[in-house]
Design an enzyme around this catalytic site. Structure first.
Site, PDB file in Angstrom:
ATOM      1  N   GLN A 111      -1.965   2.231   9.917  1.00 25.73           N
ATOM      2  CA  GLN A 111      -0.689   2.365   9.188  1.00 25.73           C
ATOM      3  C   GLN A 111       0.344   3.143  10.010  1.00 25.73           C
ATOM      4  O   GLN A 111       1.542   2.943   9.845  1.00 25.73           O
ATOM      5  CB  GLN A 111      -0.911   3.088   7.847  1.00 25.73           C
ATOM      6  CG  GLN A 111      -1.672   2.289   6.807  1.00 25.73           C
ATOM      7  CD  GLN A 111      -3.150   2.580   6.826  1.00 25.73           C
ATOM      8  OE1 GLN A 111      -3.712   2.939   7.861  1.00 25.73           O
ATOM      9  NE2 GLN A 111      -3.819   2.400   5.699  1.00 25.73           N
ATOM     10  N   ASP A 152      -2.052  10.960  -1.877  1.00 23.98           N
ATOM     11  CA  ASP A 152      -2.453   9.972  -2.893  1.00 23.98           C
ATOM     12  C   ASP A 152      -2.764  10.629  -4.221  1.00 23.98           C
ATOM     13  O   ASP A 152      -2.667   9.996  -5.280  1.00 23.98           O
ATOM     14  CB  ASP A 152      -3.665   9.173  -2.406  1.00 23.98           C
ATOM     15  CG  ASP A 152      -3.195   8.144  -1.403  1.00 23.98           C
ATOM     16  OD1 ASP A 152      -3.006   8.514  -0.231  1.00 23.98           O
ATOM     17  OD2 ASP A 152      -2.942   7.000  -1.817  1.00 23.98           O
ATOM     18  N   ARG A 204       0.861  -1.185   0.000  1.00 25.55           N
ATOM     19  CA  ARG A 204       0.000   0.000   0.000  1.00 25.55           C
ATOM     20  C   ARG A 204       0.897   1.234   0.000  1.00 25.55           C
ATOM     21  O   ARG A 204       2.115   1.141   0.131  1.00 25.55           O
ATOM     22  CB  ARG A 204      -1.032  -0.006   1.152  1.00 25.55           C
ATOM     23  CG  ARG A 204      -0.691  -0.696   2.424  1.00 25.55           C
ATOM     24  CD  ARG A 204       0.330  -0.013   3.283  1.00 25.55           C
ATOM     25  NE  ARG A 204       0.107   1.399   3.434  1.00 25.55           N
ATOM     26  CZ  ARG A 204       1.057   2.283   3.691  1.00 25.55           C
ATOM     27  NH1 ARG A 204       2.319   1.890   3.823  1.00 25.55           N
ATOM     28  NH2 ARG A 204       0.795   3.562   3.809  1.00 25.55           N
ATOM     29  N   GLY A 205       0.240   2.395  -0.147  1.00 23.93           N
ATOM     30  CA  GLY A 205       0.999   3.635  -0.318  1.00 23.93           C
ATOM     31  C   GLY A 205       1.092   3.914  -1.814  1.00 23.93           C
ATOM     32  O   GLY A 205       1.418   3.018  -2.610  1.00 23.93           O
ATOM     33  N   ALA A 206       0.794   5.173  -2.194  1.00 23.29           N
ATOM     34  CA  ALA A 206       0.615   5.484  -3.620  1.00 23.29           C
ATOM     35  C   ALA A 206       1.806   5.091  -4.504  1.00 23.29           C
ATOM     36  O   ALA A 206       1.643   4.374  -5.496  1.00 23.29           O
ATOM     37  CB  ALA A 206       0.267   6.965  -3.767  1.00 23.29           C
ATOM     38  N   ASN A 266      -5.474  12.410   0.777  1.00 24.40           N
ATOM     39  CA  ASN A 266      -4.568  11.527   1.522  1.00 24.40           C
ATOM     40  C   ASN A 266      -5.410  10.757   2.535  1.00 24.40           C
ATOM     41  O   ASN A 266      -6.621  10.971   2.654  1.00 24.40           O
ATOM     42  CB  ASN A 266      -3.459  12.350   2.204  1.00 24.40           C
ATOM     43  CG  ASN A 266      -2.345  11.460   2.751  1.00 24.40           C
ATOM     44  OD1 ASN A 266      -1.826  10.598   2.033  1.00 24.40           O
ATOM     45  ND2 ASN A 266      -1.982  11.622   4.002  1.00 24.40           N
ATOM     46  N   LYS A 267      -4.766   9.877   3.255  1.00 26.94           N
ATOM     47  CA  LYS A 267      -5.440   8.979   4.204  1.00 26.94           C
ATOM     48  C   LYS A 267      -6.462   9.724   5.070  1.00 26.94           C
ATOM     49  O   LYS A 267      -6.189  10.823   5.560  1.00 26.94           O
ATOM     50  CB  LYS A 267      -4.363   8.318   5.077  1.00 26.94           C
ATOM     51  CG  LYS A 267      -4.846   7.415   6.181  1.00 26.94           C
ATOM     52  CD  LYS A 267      -5.752   6.306   5.705  1.00 26.94           C
ATOM     53  CE  LYS A 267      -5.175   5.492   4.564  1.00 26.94           C
ATOM     54  NZ  LYS A 267      -6.184   4.609   3.920  1.00 26.94           N
TER      55      LYS A 267
HETATM   56  O1  MRU Z   1      -4.527   3.194   2.205  1.00 30.24           O
HETATM   57  P1  MRU Z   1      -3.048   3.406   2.134  1.00 30.24           P
HETATM   58  O2  MRU Z   1      -2.320   2.813   3.286  1.00 30.24           O
HETATM   59  O3  MRU Z   1      -2.477   2.997   0.805  1.00 30.24           O
HETATM   60  O4  MRU Z   1      -2.873   4.992   2.227  1.00 30.24           O
HETATM   61  C1  MRU Z   1      -1.586   5.528   2.121  1.00 30.24           C
HETATM   62  C2  MRU Z   1      -1.542   6.997   2.257  1.00 30.24           C
HETATM   63  O5  MRU Z   1      -2.545   7.656   2.435  1.00 30.24           O
HETATM   64  C3  MRU Z   1      -0.208   7.650   2.055  1.00 30.24           C
HETATM   65  O6  MRU Z   1      -0.093   8.802   2.840  1.00 30.24           O
HETATM   66  C4  MRU Z   1      -0.042   8.035   0.587  1.00 30.24           C
HETATM   67  O7  MRU Z   1      -0.313   6.951  -0.247  1.00 30.24           O
HETATM   68  C5  MRU Z   1       1.329   8.539   0.299  1.00 30.24           C
HETATM   69  S1  MRU Z   1       2.535   7.280   0.406  1.00 30.24           S
HETATM   70  C6  MRU Z   1       4.040   7.938   0.057  1.00 30.24           C
END
Ligand code: MRU
Length: 351
Positions: free
Chosen positions: A199, A240, A51-53, A250-251
């Site tokens: 997370q 994201d 996970r994470g963009a 973002n999250k």
């Molecule tokens: O649902 P997730 O864990 O994929 O969400 C991740 C985030 O919101 C991060 O802050 C975002 O993807 C940036 S990662 C460098």
């Protein structure tokens, strides 16, 4: 780049196999998932095993590599048709993080330009490997761009995990913190636990601790009093998707943290690669927000924690309006308002 700068291997493609660090097992276990086909890659993205963009973008690129290698198509056209279908399925796994669609499109542009099946296999693998290598270098540059902003900070607060785990390595928001920590070793990080998938509690604290960076986990609801009482120099989060006007998805919970930061006069920074900026999205209201299964909220370790008759609402992301963002830290420097202009100039400078 030293192995400390790499920090954690999140995604790696070795001997025609994609290895993903299973983020659902962290911090208890460091185990790798070996993906042998693109369907397993799609599942890993949907289930947040990766996970994470930026990490899911690079992972999806290797999903296309697995698909093209497994294809028995005899013509370039047939192989391309198959790959277009796989690309659609991979993009559909998570709609908000634009790096996913961006990375898939980077690969598909190469695939479409090839003339033979062998050329497509090679071209797709080469571009995926390039995206992998570039992500690490870009995160390091983001860290260097933002480190100065935390040079005198005693404390910084972050939300979710925008670290090495959310990228190929090093991270965006945690990359800035890592780089700042080199010259400001007493920097302390307040880590929002980040409901509902934790997370922050499970992943950000794990990697900060692993790198010897002092941190303390708080429940999301404690952020307000921490900002009032703890001499926090800045909030730094990932993204994201950044719209053309600087609104940031973002999250879930990021928007709340931005409001709190503004109320307490604390600068709120977003760290993201240019690939997270989506000029085709004019503002935050056009960003599709991923809805996750209600069970992520209504159950804890398989046990129901809410009455079964009561509904739950589980958006994975929220949108922070640009006016609450004090700077967007990218690999080409920190962008400031008015974002329509600074974003356009940064992207033009890149091309
Ligand atoms: O649902 P997730 O864990 O994929 O969400 C991740 C985030 O919101 C991060 O802050 C975002 O993807 C940036 S990662 C460098």
């Amino acid at each position: 780049m030293s192995s400390k700068d790499q920090s954690i291997f999140t995604v790696d493609y070795v001997d025609n196999k994609l290895m993903l660090l299973d983020q659902t097992a962290l911090p208890a276990e460091e185990t790798y998932i070996h993906c042998e086909n693109w369907q397993r890659v799609a599942q890993a993205i949907s289930d947040l095993e990766v996970r994470g963009a930026p990490a899911i973008g690079v992972t999806a690129a290797f999903g296309l590599v697995l698909a093209v290698k497994a294809s028995s198509a005899e013509t370039q056209e047939e192989m391309l048709d198959e790959l277009e279908q796989v690309a659609k399925s991979l993009i559909a796994t998570r709609p908000t993080a634009v790096n996913l669609a961006w990375a898939v499109q980077e690969v598909m542009t190469v695939a479409r330009s090839t003339k033979t099946t062998e050329g497509m296999r090679q071209g797709v693998e080469d571009i995926a490997q390039r995206l992998h290598a570039e992500d690490l270098a870009i995160c390091k540059s983001i860290g260097d761009s933002g480190a100065e902003l935390l040079a005198d900070a005693e404390n910084v607060i972050t939300h979710c995990n925008a670290g090495g785990l959310a990228t190929v390595g090093y991270g965006t928001a945690l990359g800035v913190i890592r780089s700042a920590h080199k010259n400001n070793p007493n920097l302390h990080v307040w880590v929002d636990e980040t409901r509902p998938v934790l997370q922050g509690a499970r992943l950000s604290s794990y990697e900060l601790h692993r790198d010897g960076i002092d941190c303390t986990v708080i429940v999301d609801g404690a952020a307000a009093s921490v900002l009032r009482e703890s001499n926090v120099g800045a909030a730094v989060v990932g993204a994201d998707r950044v719209a053309a006007n600087g609104d940031v998805a973002n999250k879930i919970g990021t928007y709340g943290l931005a409001v709190l930061a503004r109320h307490h006069g604390i600068p709120f920074y977003v760290a993201a690669p240019l690939s997270t900026i989506d000029l085709s999205t004019p503002n935050g209201s056009s960003i599709e927000i991923e809805q996750r299964p209600g069970l992520e909220i209504s159950e804890y370790r398989g046990e129901a924690i809410t009455p079964t008759e009561v509904g739950v609402h589980n958006p994975a992301f929220d949108v922070t309006p640009a006016e609450l963002v004090d700077g967007i830290i990218t690999e080409v420097g920190v962008l400031y308002a008015p974002y329509e202009t600074s974003i356009r100039e940064a992207l033009e400078g890149k091309n």
